[in-house]
Design a protein around this motif. Structure first.
Motif, PDB file in Angstrom:
ATOM      1  N   ALA A 198      -0.637 -32.298  10.016  1.00 39.24           N
ATOM      2  CA  ALA A 198      -1.391 -32.803  11.158  1.00 39.24           C
ATOM      3  C   ALA A 198      -2.235 -33.966  10.665  1.00 39.24           C
ATOM      4  O   ALA A 198      -2.676 -33.980   9.512  1.00 39.24           O
ATOM      5  CB  ALA A 198      -2.273 -31.716  11.755  1.00 39.24           C
ATOM      6  N   CYS A 199      -2.455 -34.952  11.535  1.00 40.92           N
ATOM      7  CA  CYS A 199      -3.026 -36.211  11.079  1.00 40.92           C
ATOM      8  C   CYS A 199      -4.188 -36.666  11.956  1.00 40.92           C
ATOM      9  O   CYS A 199      -4.191 -36.442  13.173  1.00 40.92           O
ATOM     10  CB  CYS A 199      -1.973 -37.318  11.090  1.00 40.92           C
ATOM     11  N   ALA A 200      -5.145 -37.329  11.320  1.00 41.93           N
ATOM     12  CA  ALA A 200      -6.219 -38.035  11.995  1.00 41.93           C
ATOM     13  C   ALA A 200      -6.353 -39.402  11.337  1.00 41.93           C
ATOM     14  O   ALA A 200      -5.817 -39.647  10.259  1.00 41.93           O
ATOM     15  CB  ALA A 200      -7.532 -37.252  11.901  1.00 41.93           C
ATOM     16  N   HIS A 201      -7.067 -40.310  12.016  1.00 43.00           N
ATOM     17  CA  HIS A 201      -7.248 -41.669  11.515  1.00 43.00           C
ATOM     18  C   HIS A 201      -8.715 -41.928  11.189  1.00 43.00           C
ATOM     19  O   HIS A 201      -9.601 -41.293  11.751  1.00 43.00           O
ATOM     20  CB  HIS A 201      -6.806 -42.700  12.564  1.00 43.00           C
TER      21      HIS A 201
ATOM     22  N   PHE B 283      -5.543 -27.435  13.662  1.00 41.99           N
ATOM     23  CA  PHE B 283      -4.090 -27.294  13.827  1.00 41.99           C
ATOM     24  C   PHE B 283      -3.510 -26.452  12.690  1.00 41.99           C
ATOM     25  O   PHE B 283      -2.578 -25.683  12.875  1.00 41.99           O
ATOM     26  CB  PHE B 283      -3.445 -28.678  13.860  1.00 41.99           C
ATOM     27  N   ALA B 284      -4.070 -26.626  11.503  1.00 45.96           N
ATOM     28  CA  ALA B 284      -3.744 -25.807  10.328  1.00 45.96           C
ATOM     29  C   ALA B 284      -2.281 -25.916   9.923  1.00 45.96           C
ATOM     30  O   ALA B 284      -1.623 -24.927   9.626  1.00 45.96           O
ATOM     31  CB  ALA B 284      -4.135 -24.341  10.563  1.00 45.96           C
ATOM     32  N   ALA B 285      -1.780 -27.145   9.912  1.00 42.92           N
ATOM     33  CA  ALA B 285      -0.485 -27.387   9.283  1.00 42.92           C
ATOM     34  C   ALA B 285      -0.635 -27.197   7.776  1.00 42.92           C
ATOM     35  O   ALA B 285      -1.748 -27.193   7.244  1.00 42.92           O
ATOM     36  CB  ALA B 285      -0.014 -28.801   9.608  1.00 42.92           C
ATOM     37  N   PRO B 286       0.450 -27.038   7.040  1.00 44.04           N
ATOM     38  CA  PRO B 286       0.326 -26.896   5.587  1.00 44.04           C
ATOM     39  C   PRO B 286      -0.441 -28.046   4.931  1.00 44.04           C
ATOM     40  O   PRO B 286      -1.077 -27.857   3.897  1.00 44.04           O
ATOM     41  CB  PRO B 286       1.780 -26.839   5.118  1.00 44.04           C
ATOM     42  N   TYR B 287      -0.373 -29.243   5.539  1.00 43.19           N
ATOM     43  CA  TYR B 287      -1.121 -30.390   5.040  1.00 43.19           C
ATOM     44  C   TYR B 287      -1.859 -31.050   6.209  1.00 43.19           C
ATOM     45  O   TYR B 287      -1.384 -31.042   7.344  1.00 43.19           O
ATOM     46  CB  TYR B 287      -0.194 -31.417   4.376  1.00 43.19           C
ATOM     47  N   THR B 288      -3.036 -31.607   5.914  1.00 46.00           N
ATOM     48  CA  THR B 288      -3.808 -32.374   6.887  1.00 46.00           C
ATOM     49  C   THR B 288      -4.072 -33.739   6.282  1.00 46.00           C
ATOM     50  O   THR B 288      -4.637 -33.837   5.186  1.00 46.00           O
ATOM     51  CB  THR B 288      -5.138 -31.677   7.226  1.00 46.00           C
ATOM     52  N   LEU B 289      -3.656 -34.796   6.974  1.00 45.20           N
ATOM     53  CA  LEU B 289      -3.630 -36.143   6.393  1.00 45.20           C
ATOM     54  C   LEU B 289      -4.557 -37.089   7.141  1.00 45.20           C
ATOM     55  O   LEU B 289      -4.542 -37.145   8.375  1.00 45.20           O
ATOM     56  CB  LEU B 289      -2.201 -36.701   6.447  1.00 45.20           C
ATOM     57  N   MET B 290      -5.365 -37.841   6.384  1.00 42.52           N
ATOM     58  CA  MET B 290      -6.052 -39.007   6.930  1.00 42.52           C
ATOM     59  C   MET B 290      -5.056 -40.162   6.852  1.00 42.52           C
ATOM     60  O   MET B 290      -4.808 -40.721   5.786  1.00 42.52           O
ATOM     61  CB  MET B 290      -7.323 -39.308   6.146  1.00 42.52           C
TER      62      MET B 290
ATOM     63  N   GLY C 167      -3.978 -21.823   5.435  1.00 43.91           N
ATOM     64  CA  GLY C 167      -4.457 -22.742   4.398  1.00 43.91           C
ATOM     65  C   GLY C 167      -3.781 -24.091   4.499  1.00 43.91           C
ATOM     66  O   GLY C 167      -2.568 -24.179   4.689  1.00 43.91           O
ATOM     67  N   SER C 168      -4.586 -25.153   4.415  1.00 43.51           N
ATOM     68  CA  SER C 168      -4.065 -26.516   4.530  1.00 43.51           C
ATOM     69  C   SER C 168      -4.627 -27.370   3.414  1.00 43.51           C
ATOM     70  O   SER C 168      -5.816 -27.288   3.087  1.00 43.51           O
ATOM     71  CB  SER C 168      -4.451 -27.098   5.900  1.00 43.51           C
ATOM     72  N   VAL C 169      -3.783 -28.193   2.827  1.00 41.34           N
ATOM     73  CA  VAL C 169      -4.184 -29.129   1.787  1.00 41.34           C
ATOM     74  C   VAL C 169      -4.556 -30.448   2.450  1.00 41.34           C
ATOM     75  O   VAL C 169      -3.757 -31.026   3.190  1.00 41.34           O
ATOM     76  CB  VAL C 169      -3.061 -29.346   0.768  1.00 41.34           C
ATOM     77  N   MET C 170      -5.766 -30.933   2.178  1.00 38.39           N
ATOM     78  CA  MET C 170      -6.221 -32.202   2.747  1.00 38.39           C
ATOM     79  C   MET C 170      -5.682 -33.358   1.917  1.00 38.39           C
ATOM     80  O   MET C 170      -5.806 -33.373   0.687  1.00 38.39           O
ATOM     81  CB  MET C 170      -7.749 -32.242   2.774  1.00 38.39           C
ATOM     82  N   LEU C 171      -5.063 -34.329   2.603  1.00 39.28           N
ATOM     83  CA  LEU C 171      -4.499 -35.500   1.943  1.00 39.28           C
ATOM     84  C   LEU C 171      -5.167 -36.769   2.467  1.00 39.28           C
ATOM     85  O   LEU C 171      -5.598 -36.827   3.620  1.00 39.28           O
ATOM     86  CB  LEU C 171      -2.988 -35.601   2.201  1.00 39.28           C
ATOM     87  N   ASP C 172      -5.203 -37.793   1.618  1.00 38.86           N
ATOM     88  CA  ASP C 172      -5.745 -39.086   2.018  1.00 38.86           C
ATOM     89  C   ASP C 172      -4.758 -40.176   1.611  1.00 38.86           C
ATOM     90  O   ASP C 172      -3.968 -40.008   0.676  1.00 38.86           O
ATOM     91  CB  ASP C 172      -7.105 -39.320   1.346  1.00 38.86           C
ATOM     92  N   MET C 173      -4.799 -41.275   2.361  1.00 33.86           N
ATOM     93  CA  MET C 173      -4.024 -42.467   2.022  1.00 33.86           C
ATOM     94  C   MET C 173      -5.024 -43.600   1.845  1.00 33.86           C
ATOM     95  O   MET C 173      -5.328 -44.327   2.799  1.00 33.86           O
ATOM     96  CB  MET C 173      -3.009 -42.777   3.110  1.00 33.86           C
ATOM     97  N   PRO C 174      -5.573 -43.771   0.658  1.00 36.75           N
ATOM     98  CA  PRO C 174      -6.701 -44.691   0.479  1.00 36.75           C
ATOM     99  C   PRO C 174      -6.341 -46.163   0.517  1.00 36.75           C
ATOM    100  O   PRO C 174      -7.226 -47.008   0.642  1.00 36.75           O
ATOM    101  CB  PRO C 174      -7.247 -44.299  -0.894  1.00 36.75           C
ATOM    102  N   GLY C 175      -5.055 -46.513   0.417  1.00 37.92           N
ATOM    103  CA  GLY C 175      -4.703 -47.928   0.403  1.00 37.92           C
ATOM    104  C   GLY C 175      -3.256 -48.160   0.778  1.00 37.92           C
ATOM    105  O   GLY C 175      -2.451 -47.225   0.872  1.00 37.92           O
ATOM    106  N   ASP C 176      -2.917 -49.430   0.996  1.00 40.67           N
ATOM    107  CA  ASP C 176      -1.553 -49.780   1.382  1.00 40.67           C
ATOM    108  C   ASP C 176      -0.552 -49.508   0.267  1.00 40.67           C
ATOM    109  O   ASP C 176       0.661 -49.457   0.525  1.00 40.67           O
ATOM    110  CB  ASP C 176      -1.492 -51.259   1.772  1.00 40.67           C
TER     111      ASP C 176
END
Length: 330
Positions: free
Chosen positions: A156-159, A177-184, A246-255
């Motif tokens: 599941a994703c947020a911006h 939402f509690a998907a296995p991963y949560t992504l910014m 349980g969900s692992v929080m992920l980030d995408m810090p750059g292009d």
């Protein structure tokens, strides 16, 4: 601005559960006075907020339609607080064709916002939803997966948003939402996206990437159904406890999280989804396909993290996104 010709065949504000369509006149070779009929369900229970729920924004992504069809069939108004506006097949022409974009006008719905009331079929859908449905909503959930060309860790994703309060609401809903991963999520190009339109109207917005390859799996369908129920509990529409394995929080810090194919050819993956990636590590080889015996191009990781998404078909074209690396957050 001219009026949009799309009209719902059922009321949007009446109590109870109703199934109908968004009806859009569409004159074509096989039906001079025909119409596009986009399935629509509205469920209204006790007084409360409104959620707009959409699937098949791209027509080859199936977890959302599965979860939303199940919800429209199973949920009764007595169990609901507020109102749900459900479009299981948001881009119905593309969904029927099993394609990412509409076969009618070749337009990608998720790059067509804010749309145009006198534009093409897809532009009219975008305009109607942007001007008539999104303003009614407190929460918007738009399901995605990788379609036929990408495969994702289920997330599941947020911006990242300028409004910190709105961003916090979106992140809280995505985590619920509690998907296995949560992504910014960092978009390659956010212009014309449904996400940008909804967020620009100040709404709480959750999107997903729940798999790919142009099909759902038993696991990805379960994640979609469970996550939808969770986020509706979080928003106060349903009673019950959020199911959170349980969900692992992920980030995408750059292009540099995105890795493009430097050439066309046959893909040999060297890393699978979820595996750890180190900077400079080989992610894939691209073998030539026009002659035998040639050396491959090797794609190296530009950053560290885990492989969160990958190109799905065995063949790639130059410029395709081959891999996406995201950074786990502690």
């Amino acid at each position: 601005m001219p009026d949009n010709p799309i009209r719902p065949t059922i009321p949007l504000d009446a109590p109870g559960k109703r199934h109908g369509f968004l009806k859009m006149p569409h004159s074509r070779n096989d039906s001079a006075w025909g119409a596009q009929m986009i399935p629509l369900t509205v469920i209204q229970g006790a007084p409360g907020p409104t959620a707009l729920l959409t699937g098949a924004n791209h027509g080859d992504e199936y977890e959302g339609p599965i979860a939303l069809q199940a919800l429209a069939h199973e949920l009764e108004p007595e169990a609901l607080t507020g109102r749900l506006i459900i479009l299981p097949f948001f881009n119905h022409p593309a969904f029927r064709a099993g394609t990412r974009v509409s076969p009618i006008d070749g337009v990608n719905l998720n790059r067509a916002f804010p749309g145009a009331p006198d534009g093409s079929v897809t532009q009219k859908i975008a305009d109607y939803v942007a001007r008539q449905l999104v303003p009614l909503a407190d929460l918007v959930v738009d399901f995605h997966s990788g379609g036929k060309t990408l495969d994702f860790l289920p997330q599941a994703c947020a911006h990242v948003l300028e409004n910190a309060g709105q961003q916090a609401r979106c992140v809280a809903a995505a985590r619920a939402f509690a998907a296995p991963y949560t992504l910014m999520l960092r978009e390659i190009d956010a212009a014309g996206m449904y996400d940008s339109e909804v967020e620009g109207q100040g709404k709480t917005f959750v999107t997903t990437e729940l798999g790919g390859g142009g099909t759902a799996t038993a696991r990805s369908a379960r994640i979609a159904r469970r996550g939808l129920r969770n986020v509706l509990i979080h928003a106060g529409h349903l009673r019950g406890e959020i199911e959170d394995p349980g969900s692992v929080m992920l980030d995408m810090p750059g292009d540099d999280c995105y890795h493009a194919a430097p050439c066309s050819g046959l893909v040999e993956p060297l890393v699978d989804l979820g595996e750890t990636v180190h900077r400079g590590m080989a992610l894939a080889r691209i073998w030539p396909t026009e002659r035998s015996g040639g050396a491959p191009e090797t794609v190296l990781a530009q950053t560290e993290g885990i492989l969160a998404a990958r190109h799905f078909p065995g063949l790639t074209q130059i410029g395709d996104t081959l891999a996406v690396v995201a950074v786990p957050q502690m």
